[in-house]
Design an enzyme around this catalytic site. Sequence first.
Site, PDB file in Angstrom:
ATOM      1  N   GLY A   8       2.454  17.301  22.995  1.00  0.00           N
ATOM      2  CA  GLY A   8       2.779  17.477  24.404  1.00  0.00           C
ATOM      3  C   GLY A   8       1.802  18.399  25.113  1.00  0.00           C
ATOM      4  O   GLY A   8       1.243  19.326  24.507  1.00  0.00           O
ATOM      5  N   TYR A 112      15.487  10.954  36.902  1.00  0.00           N
ATOM      6  CA  TYR A 112      14.906  12.035  36.115  1.00  0.00           C
ATOM      7  C   TYR A 112      15.526  13.376  36.484  1.00  0.00           C
ATOM      8  O   TYR A 112      15.874  14.180  35.615  1.00  0.00           O
ATOM      9  CB  TYR A 112      13.391  12.082  36.327  1.00  0.00           C
ATOM     10  CG  TYR A 112      12.721  13.295  35.737  1.00  0.00           C
ATOM     11  CD1 TYR A 112      12.740  13.522  34.366  1.00  0.00           C
ATOM     12  CD2 TYR A 112      12.060  14.219  36.549  1.00  0.00           C
ATOM     13  CE1 TYR A 112      12.123  14.645  33.819  1.00  0.00           C
ATOM     14  CE2 TYR A 112      11.446  15.331  36.009  1.00  0.00           C
ATOM     15  CZ  TYR A 112      11.480  15.540  34.641  1.00  0.00           C
ATOM     16  OH  TYR A 112      10.886  16.641  34.104  1.00  0.00           O
TER      17      TYR A 112
END
Length: 257
Positions: A8, A112
């Site tokens: 990430g 989201y």
Amino acid sequence: MVTGGRHGYLGGHVVDAARAAGHDVVPVGTADADVRDAAAVDALVARVRPDAVVHTAYVQADWHVTATGSAHLAVAAARQGARMVLVSSDAVFSGADGVYAESAPPDPITAYGAAKAAAETTVLAVCPDAVVARTSLVLGDGRSKHEGLVHRLAGGEEGALFEDEMRCPVHVGDLAAALVELAAHDVAGVLHVAGADATSRLELGRLIARRDGLDVQALRGGSRAATGVPGPIDVRLDSSLAAEVLRTRLRGAREFL
């Protein structure tokens, strides 16, 4: 333990910051456990036995990763007595109020944002000593998706940067250092951890272009409101509390760019 720490963007920076601060760090990713699998998450946390979990992993279009996965991790962390640091987003707000303090109730208008709001609620319910670190646009090292977009647009790719969408961008290094500090801190609840400046997407793009020697005039402005693209338009996180409780200074985009 840092979720999203293997591959990430933010997670990698958190791993580096934690190591620089002298911590023993275990970066984890999908290869270690699918966060949608409660049993796999529980087994991973039981094996690592971390003192703290910094949860940076998410998939914007996947409720089960962003919301359900955070719940699985919170339950596993609570079983091990580990401190939980959840990275959340300014997307939990609609933008109707402009400036948001930690006490503002989430009112997301995207899937989201709703997933992040659900993750916040669950983590705080399961882990009372957890901290939810809400942040904004993360960039600054030249490798972020925001900086990549500006380079493509300056190079002639079709597209525009919204003049009416306001955020408080934060340097990825500052945010990573703040998250490592929070992992060993006693602050609990919600904390806004964003940059000091509110900028539009267009202004941010111009700052990036000037830093990198790109053609600023090639960047075109546009209106998000006019396009009807779903999502909050004006969300400015008030991070004054973080400035009081953290040693890490969260610079504004006008400074770090």
